[in-house]
Design a protein around this motif. Structure first.
Motif, PDB file in Angstrom:
ATOM      1  N   LEU A   1       0.414   5.144   0.911  1.00  0.00           N
ATOM      2  CA  LEU A   1      -0.731   6.245   1.523  1.00  0.00           C
ATOM      3  C   LEU A   1      -0.220   7.531   1.177  1.00  0.00           C
TER       4      LEU A   1
ATOM      5  N   THR B   1      -2.310   9.311   9.207  1.00  0.00           N
ATOM      6  CA  THR B   1      -2.088   8.773   8.243  1.00  0.00           C
ATOM      7  C   THR B   1      -0.689   8.098   8.600  1.00  0.00           C
TER       8      THR B   1
ATOM      9  N   SER C   1       0.647  -1.182  -0.188  1.00  0.00           N
ATOM     10  CA  SER C   1      -0.009   0.080   0.173  1.00  0.00           C
ATOM     11  C   SER C   1       0.929   1.359  -0.096  1.00  0.00           C
TER      12      SER C   1
ATOM     13  N   TYR D   1      -0.007   3.861   8.391  1.00  0.00           N
ATOM     14  CA  TYR D   1       1.256   3.358   7.811  1.00  0.00           C
ATOM     15  C   TYR D   1       2.228   2.682   8.678  1.00  0.00           C
ATOM     16  N   LYS D   2       2.318   3.121   9.820  1.00  0.00           N
ATOM     17  CA  LYS D   2       3.292   2.148  10.705  1.00  0.00           C
ATOM     18  C   LYS D   2       2.680   0.663  11.110  1.00  0.00           C
TER      19      LYS D   2
ATOM     20  N   ALA E   1       3.873  -1.106   3.656  1.00  0.00           N
ATOM     21  CA  ALA E   1       3.406   0.301   3.303  1.00  0.00           C
ATOM     22  C   ALA E   1       4.702   1.403   2.930  1.00  0.00           C
ATOM     23  N   GLN E   2       3.982   2.072   1.959  1.00  0.00           N
ATOM     24  CA  GLN E   2       5.038   3.488   1.823  1.00  0.00           C
ATOM     25  C   GLN E   2       4.118   4.613   2.111  1.00  0.00           C
ATOM     26  N   LEU E   3       4.684   5.785   2.387  1.00  0.00           N
ATOM     27  CA  LEU E   3       4.204   7.061   2.797  1.00  0.00           C
ATOM     28  C   LEU E   3       4.440   8.175   1.988  1.00  0.00           C
TER      29      LEU E   3
END
Length: 231
Positions: A175, A189, A173, A193-194, A199-201
């Motif tokens: 975000l 957010t 994912s 994410y954490k 995931a990437q932010l």
């Protein structure tokens, strides 16, 4: 070509996705549809909910013969896609969200519901009222406001996804959040994410909440870069 589904947000419609679709159509088979009650699609028999909208994504995929797709969800569309990724991970290859509000409690919901007062919108921003009427015809846009308000109130009482739920969502994912977004906080957010295992932010500069004010070319570049990235 691989499939990508573009999902609109609350009070939006699939037509808002056209500029992004143009940027992506050379790389993907692009799909978009209206959630019930939006863009002229009839209201569902049941109340608005995140599970309902997630089921409508799955229904669209079934009807169009798509077994798995990349999904981009703006605002509420991102939340529905995340819910789908939790309950039907086999359907989502990778997921990108933009301006999705993940944190809901009663105070937050009450603040957002104040923004959905039809009489106030008609008096103070009549151009927006006319836009909503045109966008969702033949549906009554005031009914759409009411049903959306009920959705937010319900989220405030019982969030569809609790923070711990994200630990089980293994879909890769991305975000995304605009640095000028006044509805979605960076803190909420980052908190999601954490929790997500894959995931990437990304924070997009000079970008408020409204999709129409986003740099579509940059957004498309971020989406394509994330999808093309090797695991």
């Amino acid at each position: 070509m691989q499939h990508i589904i573009l999902l609109h947000g609350a009070l939006g419609s699939k037509d808002q996705m056209k500029p992004l679709a143009v940027e992506l159509e050379n790389k993907f088979q692009v799909h978009s549809f209206n959630f019930s009650g939006h863009g002229g699609r009839p209201f569902a028999d049941t109340a608005f909910s995140i599970p309902l909208f997630a089921e409508q994504i799955a229904q669209y995929m079934h009807e169009t013969g798509i077994a798995q797709a990349y999904i981009f969800g703006y605002s509420m569309g991102g939340y529905a896609a995340m819910y789908l990724a939790k309950h039907h991970p086999e359907k989502v290859n990778k997921l990108i969200t933009l301006a999705t509000k993940f944190h809901w409690d009663e105070k937050t919901a009450a603040q957002e519901v104040k923004m959905l007062n039809g009489k106030t919108i008609q008096e103070k921003v009549p151009a927006f009222a006319a836009q909503l009427q045109q966008r969702h015809a033949p549906n009554d846009w005031l009914s759409l406001l009411h049903k959306t308000s009920e959705l937010l109130i319900d989220l405030g009482k019982q969030n569809a996804l609790q923070l711990e739920d994200y630990t089980t969502i293994t879909t890769p994912s991305l975000l995304l959040l605009g640095d000028r977004d006044k509805m979605v906080t960076l803190d909420e957010t980052i908190a999601v994410y954490k929790q997500l295992p894959k995931a990437q932010l990304g924070v997009i500069p000079g970008t408020p909440h409204a999709l129409e004010q986003a740099n579509v070319a940059l957004l498309a570049q971020l989406i394509k870069g994330f999808i093309n990235e090797k695991a």
